[in-house]
Scaffold this motif. Structure first.
Motif, PDB file in Angstrom:
ATOM      1  N   LYS A 104       0.814  -1.222   0.000  1.00 53.57           N
ATOM      2  CA  LYS A 104       0.000   0.000   0.000  1.00 53.57           C
ATOM      3  C   LYS A 104       0.848   1.274   0.000  1.00 53.57           C
ATOM      4  N   ILE A 105       1.845   1.342   0.846  1.00 51.94           N
ATOM      5  CA  ILE A 105       2.669   2.553   0.928  1.00 51.94           C
ATOM      6  C   ILE A 105       3.383   2.805  -0.403  1.00 51.94           C
ATOM      7  N   SER A 106       3.914   1.739  -0.996  1.00 53.68           N
ATOM      8  CA  SER A 106       4.587   1.863  -2.293  1.00 53.68           C
ATOM      9  C   SER A 106       3.619   2.348  -3.362  1.00 53.68           C
ATOM     10  N   LEU A 107       2.417   1.790  -3.365  1.00 57.37           N
ATOM     11  CA  LEU A 107       1.415   2.177  -4.363  1.00 57.37           C
ATOM     12  C   LEU A 107       1.021   3.639  -4.210  1.00 57.37           C
ATOM     13  N   VAL A 108       0.896   4.092  -2.975  1.00 62.70           N
ATOM     14  CA  VAL A 108       0.579   5.509  -2.721  1.00 62.70           C
ATOM     15  C   VAL A 108       1.665   6.396  -3.325  1.00 62.70           C
ATOM     16  N   LYS A 109       2.923   6.024  -3.136  1.00 61.23           N
ATOM     17  CA  LYS A 109       4.036   6.825  -3.647  1.00 61.23           C
ATOM     18  C   LYS A 109       4.077   6.818  -5.174  1.00 61.23           C
ATOM     19  N   ILE A 110       3.741   5.675  -5.771  1.00 61.46           N
ATOM     20  CA  ILE A 110       3.699   5.601  -7.238  1.00 61.46           C
ATOM     21  C   ILE A 110       2.576   6.482  -7.777  1.00 61.46           C
ATOM     22  N   ILE A 111       1.409   6.391  -7.153  1.00 60.54           N
ATOM     23  CA  ILE A 111       0.250   7.180  -7.601  1.00 60.54           C
ATOM     24  C   ILE A 111       0.503   8.671  -7.435  1.00 60.54           C
ATOM     25  N   GLU A 112       1.150   9.052  -6.345  1.00 55.88           N
ATOM     26  CA  GLU A 112       1.485  10.464  -6.138  1.00 55.88           C
ATOM     27  C   GLU A 112       2.388  10.972  -7.261  1.00 55.88           C
ATOM     28  N   SER A 113       3.355  10.162  -7.649  1.00 53.58           N
ATOM     29  CA  SER A 113       4.253  10.539  -8.747  1.00 53.58           C
ATOM     30  C   SER A 113       3.510  10.598 -10.075  1.00 53.58           C
ATOM     31  N   ALA A 114       2.559   9.685 -10.248  1.00 52.65           N
ATOM     32  CA  ALA A 114       1.825   9.591 -11.517  1.00 52.65           C
ATOM     33  C   ALA A 114       0.951  10.813 -11.783  1.00 52.65           C
ATOM     34  N   LYS A 115       0.582  11.542 -10.729  1.00 52.59           N
ATOM     35  CA  LYS A 115      -0.274  12.725 -10.898  1.00 52.59           C
ATOM     36  C   LYS A 115       0.359  13.755 -11.826  1.00 52.59           C
ATOM     37  N   ASN A 116       1.681  13.791 -11.851  1.00 56.77           N
ATOM     38  CA  ASN A 116       2.398  14.741 -12.709  1.00 56.77           C
ATOM     39  C   ASN A 116       3.036  14.070 -13.919  1.00 56.77           C
ATOM     40  N   LYS A 117       2.677  12.794 -14.145  1.00 60.27           N
ATOM     41  CA  LYS A 117       3.274  12.056 -15.256  1.00 60.27           C
ATOM     42  C   LYS A 117       2.166  11.334 -16.037  1.00 60.27           C
TER      43      LYS A 117
END
Length: 194
Positions: A97-110
């Protein structure tokens, strides 16, 4: 360790690095260094960083499929079967879950990364609709595919905030949305018989 098991092992290690350092700082070189594996050997499993996303989704699909009994699906409702598949996936992703949150946060600008994540989710849900025999070769199939994507997206957001061991809040939200979808489908069929 066979090739498939090795790939799953490396995926889990990659997600540990992402959990610790975030998506932006993650690289295949970091994974290679941590696991003391040659970079070219890592490339055998993952051609590039973004392929980690594809392979993770495929791994989740494989695990979920191994845990369901398709014979049971024949005696259960389509709604119950979809509920089981989606909840199994969310339960399997709990440790990530924590990893997925970090990936999704990055994806907002990508946009490209966001499209890759969305595409993988859509492929998974398409697979689930096939497994549960929800497709009927009618125009409604398009409606079902898009509806289940929105259901999963809203449920996923609930799951991200759900800290309970039994994921009761997530289950309640998924059940509510699937029930609404089922009711909507019945109404559509009443007005537009297919």
């Amino acid at each position: 360790m066979n090739s498939n098991n090795k790939e799953h092992y490396l995926l889990k290690k990659a997600f540990e690095i992402i959990e610790r350092d975030g998506w932006e700082k993650f690289s295949l070189q970091n994974l290679s260094k941590q696991e003391k594996i040659k970079n070219e050997d890592i490339k055998f499993y993952f051609k590039n960083k973004n392929e980690i996303i594809d392979k993770f989704s495929t791994m989740m699909d494989s695990i979920v499929e191994s845990k369901v009994n398709l014979d049971d699906f024949k005696i259960s409702s389509k709604k119950d079967n979809l509920f089981e598949l989606i909840m199994l996936r969310l339960e399997e992703m709990k440790n990530f879950k924590i990893s997925l949150v970090k990936i999704i946060e990055s994806a907002k600008n990508k946009p490209l990364l966001l499209r890759k994540i969305s595409g993988n989710v859509m492929n998974t849900l398409d697979f689930y609709l096939e497994l549960t025999s929800c497709y009927e070769n009618t125009p409604l199939d398009f409606f079902k595919k898009n509806t289940i994507f929105f259901i999963y997206s809203f449920t996923f957001k609930t799951w991200l905030k759900d800290e309970s061991d039994d994921l009761a809040t997530t289950m309640a939200e998924l059940d509510r949305l699937l029930t609404l979808s089922e009711q909507a489908e019945k109404k559509i069929k009443t007005f537009f018989p297919v």
